[in-house]
Design a protein around this motif. Structure first.
Motif, short mmCIF file in Angstrom:
data_model
loop_
_atom_site.label_atom_id
_atom_site.label_comp_id
_atom_site.label_asym_id
_atom_site.label_seq_id
_atom_site.Cartn_x
_atom_site.Cartn_y
_atom_site.Cartn_z
N ALA A 9 6.88 43.62 7.91
CA ALA A 9 7.32 44.53 6.84
C ALA A 9 6.25 44.79 5.96
O ALA A 9 6.27 45.72 5.09
CB ALA A 9 8.59 43.96 6.34
N LYS A 10 5.29 44.03 5.83
CA LYS A 10 4.05 43.98 4.67
C LYS A 10 3.17 45.18 5.06
O LYS A 10 2.95 45.21 6.25
CB LYS A 10 3.65 42.69 4.53
N GLN A 61 1.28 56.23 7.40
CA GLN A 61 1.04 56.47 5.81
C GLN A 61 -0.42 55.54 5.73
O GLN A 61 -1.31 56.04 5.06
CB GLN A 61 2.00 56.06 5.11
N HIS A 62 -0.23 54.25 6.09
CA HIS A 62 -1.46 53.67 5.87
C HIS A 62 -2.01 53.36 7.41
O HIS A 62 -1.32 53.05 8.28
CB HIS A 62 -1.01 52.14 5.40
N ARG A 107 -4.11 50.96 -6.63
CA ARG A 107 -3.41 50.16 -7.79
C ARG A 107 -3.15 48.63 -7.39
O ARG A 107 -2.89 47.85 -8.20
CB ARG A 107 -2.14 50.75 -8.15
N HIS A 108 -2.88 48.35 -5.92
CA HIS A 108 -2.83 47.02 -5.40
C HIS A 108 -3.69 46.03 -5.67
O HIS A 108 -3.56 45.19 -5.96
CB HIS A 108 -2.13 47.04 -3.97
N SER A 120 7.35 43.40 -6.57
CA SER A 120 8.56 43.79 -6.36
C SER A 120 9.02 45.14 -6.79
O SER A 120 9.91 45.70 -6.76
CB SER A 120 9.70 42.70 -6.66
N GLY A 140 6.12 51.81 -5.97
CA GLY A 140 4.72 52.38 -6.16
C GLY A 140 4.50 53.39 -7.39
O GLY A 140 3.72 52.96 -8.38
N GLY A 141 5.61 54.17 -7.68
CA GLY A 141 5.63 55.07 -8.72
C GLY A 141 5.83 54.02 -9.96
O GLY A 141 4.96 54.47 -11.19
N ARG A 150 -1.55 59.86 -6.36
CA ARG A 150 -1.69 59.64 -4.80
C ARG A 150 -0.28 58.94 -4.31
O ARG A 150 0.15 57.84 -4.86
CB ARG A 150 -2.91 58.96 -4.53
N GLY A 151 0.31 59.46 -3.35
CA GLY A 151 1.48 59.07 -2.86
C GLY A 151 2.74 58.96 -3.54
O GLY A 151 3.75 58.45 -3.31
N1 ATP Z 1 7.50 43.86 2.07
C1 ATP Z 1 8.22 44.42 1.10
N2 ATP Z 1 9.13 43.73 0.61
C2 ATP Z 1 9.88 44.23 -0.32
N3 ATP Z 1 9.79 45.53 -1.03
C3 ATP Z 1 8.95 46.19 -0.40
C4 ATP Z 1 8.05 45.81 0.55
N4 ATP Z 1 7.10 46.89 1.09
C5 ATP Z 1 7.56 47.93 0.05
N5 ATP Z 1 8.50 47.32 -0.64
C6 ATP Z 1 9.23 48.00 -1.85
O1 ATP Z 1 9.13 49.58 -1.23
C7 ATP Z 1 9.27 50.29 -2.28
C8 ATP Z 1 8.26 51.49 -2.01
O2 ATP Z 1 7.18 51.14 -1.56
P1 ATP Z 1 5.87 52.10 -1.27
O3 ATP Z 1 4.96 51.06 -0.73
O4 ATP Z 1 6.44 52.83 -0.39
O5 ATP Z 1 5.87 52.79 -2.54
P2 ATP Z 1 4.90 54.07 -2.61
O6 ATP Z 1 5.22 54.61 -3.81
O7 ATP Z 1 4.95 54.75 -1.40
O8 ATP Z 1 3.33 53.41 -2.91
P3 ATP Z 1 2.30 53.45 -1.96
O9 ATP Z 1 1.25 54.35 -2.80
O10 ATP Z 1 1.60 52.14 -1.95
O11 ATP Z 1 2.59 53.91 -0.67
C9 ATP Z 1 8.79 49.65 -3.36
O12 ATP Z 1 10.02 49.23 -4.32
C10 ATP Z 1 8.26 48.39 -3.00
O13 ATP Z 1 8.44 47.12 -3.78
#
Ligand code: ATP
Ligand code: ATP
Ligand code: MG
Ligand code: MG
Lengths: 376, 319, 354, 512
Positions: free
Chosen positions: B317-318, D86-87, D346-347, D408, D411-412, D437-438
Motif C-alpha cells: 500500500a505504501k 503515478q509513481h 515534499r516527502h 497521515s 498531499g495537498g 505538482r499532483g
Molecule cells: N499507505 C498509506 N497509508 C495511509 N494513508 C495513505 C497511504 N498512502 C496514501 N495515503 C493517504 O492518501 C491520501 C492521498 O495520498 P496521495 O499520496 O495520493 O496524495 P497526493 O496528493 O496525490 O500526493 P502525491 O503528490 O504524493 O501523489 C493522503 O491522505 C495520504 O495520507
C-alpha cells in the motif's frame, strides 16, 4: 465459535490497540507472551513453571529465598541486582540514543572493553584517594567512550562508511588489541584476567558492611538514573534533541531545514559513546573488577534488544534493563533449585526479544481488528 | 607461499559462500545481520545429523560427511525461515531481528546440543564429533609453479563451494529468478507491478542465505575443529558481512574480498612465524583482516552502493 | 541468624558443583570432577548432586554464582581457577564445605589462605607432562616431538616443562635421541615475564590458531604432539586427523581417546591425567564421615593423582613403552625424578638425572 | 459500443476512509475515458483494483462481460490490462529491456542445458516495438541514466510489450514538458485509433478536452457523473469535481518591480560524477517580481534552487541575497538572510513525515526565541501557538491539529503546511519548485492566489515549474534553461507559449 474469536480479538485490541500508552501495553503484552512460551518450555521439560519463575524472582532479590547464606539477605540480593543492572542501563541508553538519530550502534561491547581498559590502566592500579579515583574512572570511561563514538560518527559522516561494518571491525580490533596488552602487561596468573583494580577505583562498594550484612553498593546507579532522565530531557525538551530526532527521521529534510546533519550525527555518537563508556567502567570497574582477555561482553549486544524492548525511549530502556537483568541475576538460583539448564532463561529472554521485535506487527494487527470491530 | 594459498583458500571459500548468502538476502532487500547465527545453527544441524546418521548406519563415513553438508544447509534454512517470517510477515526491524536471531542461535544450539547429547546419546557433552573432511590434489595442475597450490591438498568441500557459488552467481545474474531478486532489492513495487510476488522472492532469498550460511558454517566446523561445538561462533559471519559490503553486494568483488581476508589471515600466521615474534603477538595478527577492511573501506565507501530498497519494509500500500 | 539453624537435618549431603562456561558435561576437566560426585552419590543414595553452570567465565561472575546458591548446599565443588576468590565466601559460610579444584583459595586481598572448610587441590602438572614427554620420546619415528599450550600460565608452563624434562630424561636414560621442536614465533612469556619457549597459541579457545600451529609443527617433521591447550587443542587434533595417521597427539587432564577417533583409527597415543574424580570422591567421603579437614594440597603421583592412560583399547603405546613408563612412574612416585616446573627452581635444560 | 470493463458497485475501504464508495462505471471498447477528481478522490485506488494491486471490498469487476477476480497484476496482465503508475514502477539499476520484460522473460538454454534470460532477442524486440510506436528508447540504457520522459516511454512500452488492450494512465503528464505532453497525447490517441482502450487519470482539464471521449468525475470516493467531453465545458467539469465554481485565470496587476533581492552570478554546479549540471548561470530577482524558470525536467533548474538554498555546493560563481554574499554560507545562514524554499519533493525533503504537524511547522525556527530559550530548551507553548496560528491561517485540514502525524495527511495539506511554514518566515525571497505538482484544481487555485498576493506584498519570487501554463500565468519574467545553460531571459509578455516550448527543447539559441 464466532463469539469466542471476537472475544480474543477484543482482548488483543485491549492489549495492543490504539489509545494511551499503546507502546507500553504492547511491550507488556510481549512480555506476557514470552512468559507463556517459557511456561510451555518448562512444562515440556517436566518442571513446575510457577516454581521456576518464583525462584528467578527469589534469585534476583525481588522475593525472599527460603534461606540465606551468612551475611546475606533479600536486600543484598536486590542491591546486587541493581549493581548488575547499572551497566545495562547505560548500554541500553547508548543504543537508544543512537537509534533515535538513525544510527545503529553495535559497537557498545567494543567501547565497553576499551573504556574499561583505559580506566583500569590509568586509574585502576594507582593509589589515588578513593573519591578522586572514582571520579576519574567515571570521567575516563565517558571520555574514552565518547572518543570512539566520535570516531564512528565521523567515519560515517565524512566517509559515508556504514556504521555497522565500522562497529563490527572496531569490536574485533579493540578486543584483540586490549587482549594483547592484558596478556603481556596486566595479567593475573591465577585468574587469567587483568589484575583486579584496587578497591579505591571501583565504582561498586564490594562486600560493604551494613549492619551484619555485606552489600554490593553500586555507586553509579544514581548516575544511571540521572542519565535516564537527562537523556529523556534532552530528547524531549532540548534543541539538540529536536535536531537529533529530525536527522534520525529524515536527514535530507533536516539539512534543508538548516540543521547541521554531520554535527548532529557526530554529537549523537559522542553521547552514545560516552554512555557506552560509562557502561564499560560500571561493568569492568563496578560489578566486575577485571577484564577477561579476548571476550566482548554479551551485555553490549543484549543492550540492543533491551533498548528495543524499551521502545528506544529512555524510561523504557531503564525498565527493560531491569526486567532482563532480573532474569539474568535470577537464573543461577533457578537453575540450581529447579535442576534445569540455565539456557532456559536465555531462551526465554531471546523469545521475549523476538516478540518485542514484532511489536509493530502486533500494533498494526490490533489496529486492523479495531477497524473491523468498528465497521461491523 | 604454498601454505598461504592452501590455508587462505580453505578459509576464504566458506567465508565466500556465506557472503553469497548475504548477497542473496540483502540483494532482495532484507538486511541480514543474522549470518553468524545462521552459520552456527547450520553447523549444529549438520553435526547433529552426522551424529545421528553415523550411529544409525555406521559404515563408510564419506557419504555421511557429504550428506551432513546438505543437512547443514537445511538447518541454516530453518533458522533463516524465522528471520524471513520476522522481516517479511511480521515486518520487524530487520537489523534487530538479525541481532536477536544471533542471540537465539547461540542459546538454542547450546541448549539443544546439551539436551540431545544427554537424552539420546547418553553423553554429557555439548559437542558433536565429526570425521576429517577428505582432501584432494589434482595431479597435473598442482605442478604449476605458485598457482599450483590452488590445486594442492584442498578440501573437497572447496570444490563443492566453487560449484555452488558458480551456480548461485548464474541464478542471480542470468535467470529470471535472479532478475526478480535484484529488482526486489532495488524497487519491489516495480516487481509487484510486473506481476512478481515480492514477498515470495524475498522469502526464498532469505532461505537461500540461510542454506548457504549453513553450508559455510559446516565447512568451518570441519576444517577448523572437526567437531561441532559452541566455539563455532567466532565472528566469521560478521566477517562475511564485511566482505560483501566491501564487494558492493556483487558476487565477483566479494570473492576478491574473501580471498583478501583469507590471505591476510594465513599470510599473517606465516609472517609471524617468519619474523619469529613471540606468541603474544598472535592477538595483533588476528586484527589484520579487520584493519585491512577498515582502511580499504575508507577509500572505497563513497562508491559503495547498497541495494536501494535495503532494509525497507515492503508494504504494497505504501508508495 | 546462622545458616545452619534454618537448614533441615539432611538425610544425605546436598552437593552442588559450580563450573565455568563449558559445564559439567564438557567431556573433560569439569566432567571428571562431576564423575567423582556421581560416584559418591551412587554409594550414598540419600545424597543429592546439582550442577550449576556460570556462562561468562568471568571471575567475578563465577563468585557471584557461588554466592547465589551457597545457602542451599552442604558442599560446593568449585572447579577451575576462576573460583580462587572463594575464600571470603567460605569464611562467611563456615558450615558449608568447599572443594576447590585447580587452585587455592584467596582472601579479599588476593593472598592465598588455608581455611578449615575448604579443601583445595592442585596437581603436579609437570609430572603428567613428564609422562607425556617420555611416551613421546619413545614412540616418535621422526625423532621430533612438540608440546602445544594455550597461554603461559603456571599450569601450562608446568605441563610444558614436564614434557621437556621427560624427553630429556628419555634421551639420557632410555637411549632415544629426540629433538623438541619449538616455533620461535610461538614462544611463551610466563607470568613473571620470562621467556619459557614452547608453542603457545595465546588462547584456550582459538581452534583455528591451534590448527595452524599443529600444521606448522607437522610441516617441520614432528610426529607426536602433546596438547595441553583447552579448546585450542581441538585445532591441533584436527591437524592430526588430517595427517593420514602420520601425526599423533597425547591428550591431557582426562582420557581424551573418544575425541581422537578418525575413521576406524585414532590419533590419541595416550592421555596423561590429573586424577580429579577419585580425589573429589575421597574428600566427599571424609565429609560424610566427619573426618574432613580443610587443606591446600598439591597432589602428585605419590597419591596416584597424576598418571597416564594405559588401559587397553584407550591408547596406542607399545608394550615396551608402557613398561618403561611404569618404571619412570615409580621413580616419580618416590621423588627420585622431580621434573622441572614453572616455579620449581630449575628449567628442563638444568634437569639432572640422578 | 461494447463495454470492455465494467465496475459494478465497487467499494474499497482503507483504515478510516472509504476510498471508493459504490462505484459503477463502464469503459467502452476503443474509447479514451478520462477520470477526473480532487486529490484523494479515489481515482488511483479504483484503477489499482482494475490492475490487481488491491482487491475490492464489495462489488465486482467485469472484463469483456465476464466477472473476474483480479487478485494480482499477473492476472491483470493475462486479461491484457496494463497500467502506467503515478509513481513510476521501474528498477533503476537494470536496463530498459530488463524492466520491460520483467515477469515474462523469454528464455533460452545455454549449452542446451541452463535456462537463461534471452536478453539479446529481447533487446531487438524492444527496439522494434519502440520504433513501431514511435517511442524512442535505447534498450540497453540503464534506467537511472535516462530522463523522466524516457522512463515514461519505458512504462508505456512495458504495457505494449504485454499486448495490453486496456491501458491505464495515472497522471502521466504531471512530469512532462509541453512538447512531451503534446507527443504523449498524440501517442495515446494513436493507440486508441489502433484499437486499444484507454483510461486516463489527470488533473488537467485541457488534456481531457483535447483527447478524451468521455469523462468520469469522482468526488470523495463517489462517482458524480460521466460526461461526454465534446458537449461539456471545462468550467462545468471543474465545478462538478470540486463542488463549486473555480476561476481558472488569475487577474494579475501590473506594477513596477522594486530593488534587487537575489543576484546569481555565473553559477556552475557539477555532479558527483563531474557532469556539469548548471553552466555559468546568471540572473536576478527583484522585489515584487515573479521570475519563473522553465525547462524540461533534468536541465538544471532544480539544482539552481538547491544551490541557492545551500543544499548542494557550487563549483564557481557568486550568489548575493539582499546584497550579502551567501555563496559559502551555511543553510541556516541563508535562511536567516531571508530565504524561503518550497522544495520539489515534499516527502523526502520538505517534511519530516514522522514528526507531527507542530514540529514540522517549526522546523525552521525551533532553535530561536521564542521557540527555544537561550539555554537550548524548547518552548512547547510557543510552538503550539505558532502551529495553531498557521493551521488557522492556511486552512490546513487535519484530524488532530498540531499533533497530527504529517505522514497521515493528504498531499495537498502537506503542501499547505510547507507553504505556511515558509511564508511565515517572512523572507524577502521565496523559491517555489513545482508547487502544484499532483494537486487538484482547487488546491492549485489557492496556491496561485497565494503566490500572487506575495508578489503584491513586494516579495521576490523564484518559481521553478515544469507546468508551462503555470509559468505563463504567473511569471513577470521567464528564464528558460536547457542543458544547464540559460537559453533566454525575457519579460513574460514578450513570449508565447510556443516560443517558450521551443527554447525548452533547445531549438532557439539566444544570440548575444
Ligand atoms: N499507505 C498509506 N497509508 C495511509 N494513508 C495513505 C497511504 N498512502 C496514501 N495515503 C493517504 O492518501 C491520501 C492521498 O495520498 P496521495 O499520496 O495520493 O496524495 P497526493 O496528493 O496525490 O500526493 P502525491 O503528490 O504524493 O501523489 C493522503 O491522505 C495520504 O495520507
Ligand atoms: N494504501 C492506502 N492506505 C490507506 N488509505 C489509502 C491508501 N491508498 C489510498 N488511500 C486513501 O484512499 C483515498 C483515495 O486515494 P487515491 O490515491 O485513490 O486518490 P487519488 O484520487 O488517486 O488522488 P490523487 O489525485 O492525489 O492521486 C485517499 O484519500 C486515501 O486517504
Ligand atoms: Mg492518485
Ligand atoms: Mg497523488
Amino acid at each position: 465459535m464466532l463469539k469466542r474469536t471476537s472475544l480474543i480479538k477484543r482482548l488483543f485490541i485491549l492489549c495492543c490497540g490504539k489509545g494511551r500508552h499503546q507502546l507500553l501495553r504492547t511491550s507488556l503484552f510481549c512480555i506476557v507472551l514470552s512468559l507463556l512460551a517459557g511456561i510451555i518450555l518448562l512444562l515440556l521439560l517436566g518442571k513446575n513453571p510457577w516454581e521456576a519463575y518464583r525462584s528467578i524472582l527469589q534469585g534476583a532479590g525481588i522475593l525472599a529465598k527460603p534461606r540465606y547464606a551468612g551475611r546475606k539477605s533479600q536486600l543484598t540480593d536486590f542491591m546486587s541486582l541493581l549493581n548488575y543492572t547499572t551497566p545495562m542501563v547505560f548500554a541500553a541508553l547508548s543504543v537508544a540514543v543512537a537509534l533515535k538519530c538513525g544510527i545503529f550502534n553495535i559497537c557498545v561491547s567494543g567501547i565497553m572493553v576499551f573504556s574499561g581498559f583505559m580506566a583500569t590502566v590509568l586509574v585502576g592500579y594507582s593509589n589515588l584517594d578513593p573519591f578522586v579515583a572514582k571520579i576519574l574512572v567515571v570521567l575516563i570511561g565517558a571520555l574514552s567512550g565518547a572518543l570512539l563514538g566520535m570516531l564512528i560518527g565521523y567515519l560515517k559522516h565524512r566517509f559515508n562508511m556504514n556504521e555497522v561494518v565500522v562497529a563490527i571491525m572496531l569490536n574485533y580490533i579493540i578486543s584483540y588489541v586490549v587482549s594483547f596488552f592484558i596478556q603481556t602487561r596486566f595479567i593475573d596468573p591465577i585468574t587469567r584476567q587483568s589484575v583486579a583494580v584496587t578497591q579505591n577505583a571501583r565504582l561498586t562498594l564490594f562486600d560493604y558492611p551494613v549492619g551484619n550484612l555485606k552489600m554490593e553498593i553500586a555507586l553509579v546507579f544514581p548516575l544511571a538514573i540521572f542519565a535516564v532522565f537527562a537523556i529523556k530531557f534532552v530528547l524531549d525538551r532540548t534543541r539538540f534533541g529536536f535536531e537529533l530526532k529530525a536527522v534520525g527521521s529524515n536527514s535530507k529534510a533536516s539539512n534543508y531545514a538548516g540543521i547541521q546533519v554531520g554535527r548532529a550525527v557526530v554529537f549523537t555518537m559522542i553521547i552514545s559513546g560516552a554512555l557506552a563508556g560509562l557502561a564499560g567502567v560500571s561493568y569492568y570497574l563496578g560489578s566486575n573488577a577485571s577484564i577477561q582477555p579476548r571476550v566482548l561482553p554479551s551485555l553490549g549486544f543484549d543492550a540492543i534488544a533491551v533498548a528495543l524492548l524499551g521502545n528506544t525511549s529512555a524510561i523504557g530502556s531503564f525498565f527493560a534493563s531491569l526486567l532482563v537483568m532480573i532474569f539474568d541475576c535470577g537464573t543461577t538460583y533457578m537453575s540450581s533449585r529447579m535442576q534445569v539448564l540455565r539456557e532456559i532463561a536465555a531462551l526465554i529472554t531471546s523469545i521475549l526479544l523476538l516478540f518485542s521485535a514484532i511489536g509493530i506487527f502486533f500494533r498494526n494487527l490490533a489496529d486492523r481488528f479495531q477497524q473491523e470491530a468498528e465497521e461491523v | 607461499m604454498n601454505t598461504i594459498i592452501i590455508e587462505g583458500l580453505s578459509f576464504s571459500l566458506p567465508l565466500f559462500i556465506i557472503a553469497i548468502g548475504g548477497i542473496y538476502s540483502e540483494g532482495s532487500g532484507i538486511t541480514n545481520l543474522a549470518l553468524e547465527g545462521l552459520l552456527g545453527f547450520g553447523a549444529f544441524f549438520g553435526g547433529l545429523s552426522y551424529a545421528i546418521l553415523s550411529r544409525t548406519f555406521g559404515g563408510d563415513p564419506t557419504v555421511l560427511i557429504y550428506a551432513s553438508l546438505g543437512f547443514a544447509m537445511v538447518g541454516g534454512a530453518l533458522l533463516a525461515l524465522l528471520h524471513a517470517l520476522m522481516c517479511i510477515k511480521f515486518k520487524a526491524n530487520q537489523v534487530i531481528s538479525g541481532v536477536v536471531i544471533n542471540m537465539l542461535s547461540v542459546a538454542l544450539t547450546a541448549f539443544l546440543a546439551n539436551q540431545i547429547n544427554a537424552s539420546f546419546f547418553g553423553q554429557p557433552s555439548n559437542k558433536f564429533l565429526l570425521e576429517v573432511f577428505p582432501k584432494a590434489t589434482i595431479p597435473l595442475l598442482s605442478r604449476i609453479p605458485i598457482l599450483g597450490a590452488v590445486f594442492t591438498d584442498f578440501y573437497t568441500f572447496e570444490l563443492i563451494i566453487v560449484v555452488v557459488a558458480l551456480f548461485m552467481a548464474y541464478v542471480l545474474y542470468k535467470t529470471p529468478t535472479g532478475m526478480h531478486i535484484r529488482a526486489c532489492g532495488d524497487n519491489p513495487h516495480a516487481l509487484a507491478a510486473a506481476g512478481g510476488n515480492v514477498q515470495k522472492v524475498r522469502f526464498w532469498s532469505v532461505i537461500a542465505s540461510g542454506a548457504l550460511s549453513g553450508l559455510g558454517g559446516m565447512c568451518f566446523a570441519y576444517s577448523i575443529s572437526t567437531t561441532f561445538s559452541p566455539n563455532i561462533y567466532m565472528g566469521f559471519g560478521y566477517l562475511a558481512i564485511a566482505a560483501y559490503i566491501f564487494g558492493s553486494w556483487k558476487i565477483g568483488p566479494t570473492f576478491l574480498a574473501c580471498i583478501l581476508f583469507g590471505f591476510a589471515r594465513s599470510g599473517g600466521y606465516v609472517l609471524v612465524q617468519k619474523l619469529s615474534l613471540p606468541s603474544s603477538y598472535g592477538d595483533l595478527v588476528l586484527t589484520l583482516p579487520y584493519i585491512v577492511t577498515l582502511v580499504l573501506l575508507l577509500f572505497f565507501s563513497s562508491t559503495n552502493k547498497p541495494p536501494r530498497a535495503l532494509g525497507e519494509v515492503y508494504d504494497q500500500a505504501k508508495r | 541468624a546462622g545458616a545452619a539453624e534454618t537448614k533441615p537435618a539432611a538425610a544425605g549431603l546436598n552437593i552442588a558443583i559450580i563450573t565455568t562456561p563449558s559445564g559439567v558435561d564438557d567431556g573433560s576437566f569439569n566432567q571428571d570432577n562431576y564423575n567423582g560426585i556421581l560416584a559418591f552419590v551412587k554409594n550414598h543414595p540419600t545424597a543429592k548432586a546439582t550442577a550449576i553452570r556460570e556462562p561468562s567465565g568471568d571471575v567475578a561472575a563465577a563468585l557471584k554464582a557461588a554466592a547465589d546458591v551457597v545457602a542451599e548446599y552442604d558442599v560446593l565443588v568449585c572447579t577451575g581457577f576462576q573460583f580462587a576468590g572463594i575464600g571470603e565466601l567460605a569464611m562467611e559460610n563456615p558450615d558449608t564445605k568447599f572443594i576447590l579444584v585447580d587452585t587455592y583459595p584467596t582472601d579479599a586481598k588476593g593472598n592465598t589462605v588455608e581455611l578449615p572448610n575448604v579443601y583445595a587441590m592442585t596437581f603436579a602438572e609437570q609430572e603428567s607432562g613428564f609422562f607425556a614427554g617420555v611416551a613421546a620420546a619413545l614412540e616418535t619415528k621422526t625423532n621430533k616431538v612438540a608440546v602445544v599450550n594455550g597461554v603461559a600460565y603456571p599450569s601450562n608452563v608446568n605441563y610444558q616443562y614436564g614434557f621437556e624434562t621427560g624427553v630429556i630424561y628419555a634421551n639420557k636414560k632410555l637411549g632415544t635421541n629426540v629433538q623438541i621442536v619449538e616455533l620461535p614465533s610461538r614462544a611463551g612469556t610466563d607470568v613473571t615475564g620470562a621467556n619459557v619457549g614452547g608453542n603457545y597459541a595465546g588462547s584456550f579457545a582459538d581452534e583455528a590458531t591451534g590448527k595452524v600451529i599443529g600444521q606448522q609443527l607437522f610441516a617441520q617433521g614432528v610426529d607426536i604432539i602433546f596438547v595441553a591447550a583447552g579448546a585450542t587443542g581441538n585445532g591441533v587434533f584436527t591437524a592430526a586427523k588430517e595427517s593420514n595417521g602420520r601425526l599423533k597427539v597425547i591428550g591431557c587432564d582426562v582420557d581424551q581417546w573418544d575425541d581422537g577417533t578418525v575413521g576406524s583409527g585414532n590419533i590419541i597415543l595416550t592421555s596423561v591425567l590429573k586424577v580429579m574424580s577419585l580425589n573429589v570422591e575421597r574428600v566427599l567421603n571424609q565429609i560424610q564421615e566427619g573426618t574432613f579437614k580443610g587443606a591446600n594440597m598439591l597432589l602428585k603421583a605419590d597419591t596416584d593423582s597424576t598418571g597416564f592412560v594405559k588401559k587397553a583399547g584407550r591408547n596406542q603405546l607399545a608394550p615396551s613403552t608402557i613398561q618403561k613408563l611404569d618404571e619412570a612412574y615409580a621413580l616419580v612416585q618416590k621423588a627420585v625424578i622431580v621434573p622441572a616446573s614453572n616455579f620449581g627452581g630449575f628449567t628442563p635444560e638444568q634437569f639432572k638425572v640422578n | 459500443m461494447e463495454n470492455l470493463v465494467e465496475f459494478r458497485h465497487i467499494t474499497k475501504r482503507f483504515p478510516g476512509i472509504v476510498a471508493n464508495d459504490d462505484i459503477s462505471l463502464s469503459v467502452r471498447k476503443g474509447e479514451i475515458l478520462a477520470i477526473l477528481g480532487e486529490n484523494g478522490a479515489g481515482k488511483s485506488t479504483l484503477m489499482s483494483m482494475l490492475f490487481g494491486m488491491y482487491t475490492p471490498d464489495e462489488g465486482e469487476i467485469f472484463i469483456r462481460g465476464k466477472a473476474e477476480h483480479i487478485t494480482s497484476p499477473l492476472v491483470a496482465n493475462e486479461l491484457n490490462i496494463g497500467m502506467v503508475h503515478q509513481h513510476f514502477m521501474l528498477v533503476e539499476n537494470q536496463t530498459i529491456t530488463e524492466n520491460i520484460i520483467m515477469g515474462i522473460e523469454p528464455k533460452k538454454r545455454k549449452f542446451g542445458l541452463f535456462p537463461i534470460v534471452d536478453l539479446q532477442s529481447s533487446h531487438e524486440k524492444v527496439q522494434q516495438l519502440s520504433m513501431h510506436y514511435h517511442l524512442e528508447v535505447n534498450p540497453r540504457d540503464t534506467i537511472e541514466d535516462v530522463p523522466v520522459s524516457t522512463r515514461q516511454r519505458v512504462e508505456i512500452l512495458k504495457m505494449l510489450y504485454r499486448n495490453a488492450e486496456i491501458l491505464i494512465f495515472d497522471e502521466p503528464t504531471a512530469v512532462l514538458t509541453p512538447q512531451e505532453i503534446e507527443s504523449l497525447l498524440l501517442i495515446i490517441k494513436s493507440l486508441r485509433d489502433s484499437g486499444k482502450t484507454i483510461i486516463l487519470i489527470t488533473h488537467k482539464l485541457d488534456e481531457i478536452k483535447k483527447i478524451a471521449d468521455r469523462c468520469a468525475i469522482l468526488c470523495k470516493g463517489r462517482l458524480i457523473d460521466v460526461l461526454e467531453v465534446a458537449t461539456t465545458s471545462v468550467q462545468h467539469m471543474s465545478a462538478l469535481m470540486v463542488g463549486r465554481d473555480v476561476s481558472l485565470t488569475l487577474d494579475k496587476v501590473e506594477h513596477e518591480k522594486g530593488a534587487e533581492v537575489l543576484k546569481v552570478e555565473n553559477v556552475s554546479v557539477v555532479s558527483q560524477d563531474h557532469i556539469t549540471l548548471v553552466d555559468s548561470v546568471s540572473f536576478s530577482v527583484h522585489e515584487g517580481e515573479i521570475l519563473a524558470i522553465a525547462g524540461v525536467s533534468g536541465n538544471g533548474q532544480v539544482e539552481i534552487a538547491d544551490a541557492i538554498a545551500g543544499l548542494i555546493p557550487i563549483k564557481s560563481g557568486r550568489i548575493l541575497l539582499q546584497g550579502n554574499d551567501i555563496t559559502t554560507a551555511s543553510v541556516r545562514k541563508r535562511i536567516e538572510a531571508g530565504l524561503s524554499y518550497i522544495p520539489e519533493d515534499r516527502h523526502a525533503v520538505g517534511l519530516i513525515l514522522d514528526f507531527n504537524l507542530r514540529e514540522n511547522l517549526c522546523l525552521k525556527q525551533y532553535y530561536r526565541s521564542p521557540y527555544s530559550n537561550e539555554r537550548g530548551i524548547l518552548q512547547h507553548d510557543a510552538m503550539n501557538e505558532l502551529g495553531n496560528t498557521l493551521i488557522e491561517a492556511f486552512d490546513i485540514r487535519t484530524s488532530k491539529g498540531n499533533d497530527t502525524l504529517v505522514r497521515s495527511m493528504s498531499g495537498g495539506n502537506q503542501q499547505k503546511a510547507i507553504i505556511a511554514r515558509e511564508i511565515n518566515l517572512d523572507s524577502k525571497l521565496i523559491m517555489f519548485v513545482q508547487p502544484t505538482r499532483g494537486l487538484d484544481v482547487g488546491a492549485i487555485e489557492a496556491i496561485h492566489t497565494r503566490i500572487n498576493s506575495l508578489r503584491s506584498e513586494g516579495k521576490a519570487i523564484l518559481l521553478i515549474s515544469l507546468e508551462l501554463d503555470e509559468v505563463l500565468q504567473l511569471a513577470d519574467t521567464i528564464l528558460v534553461m536547457y542543458n544547464g545553460k540559460v537559453q533566454t531571459i525575457r519579460k513574460a509578455n514578450e513570449l508565447t507559449k510556443l516560443q517558450v516550448g521551443e527554447y525548452m527543447m533547445g531549438v532557439h539559441v539566444e544570440k548575444n
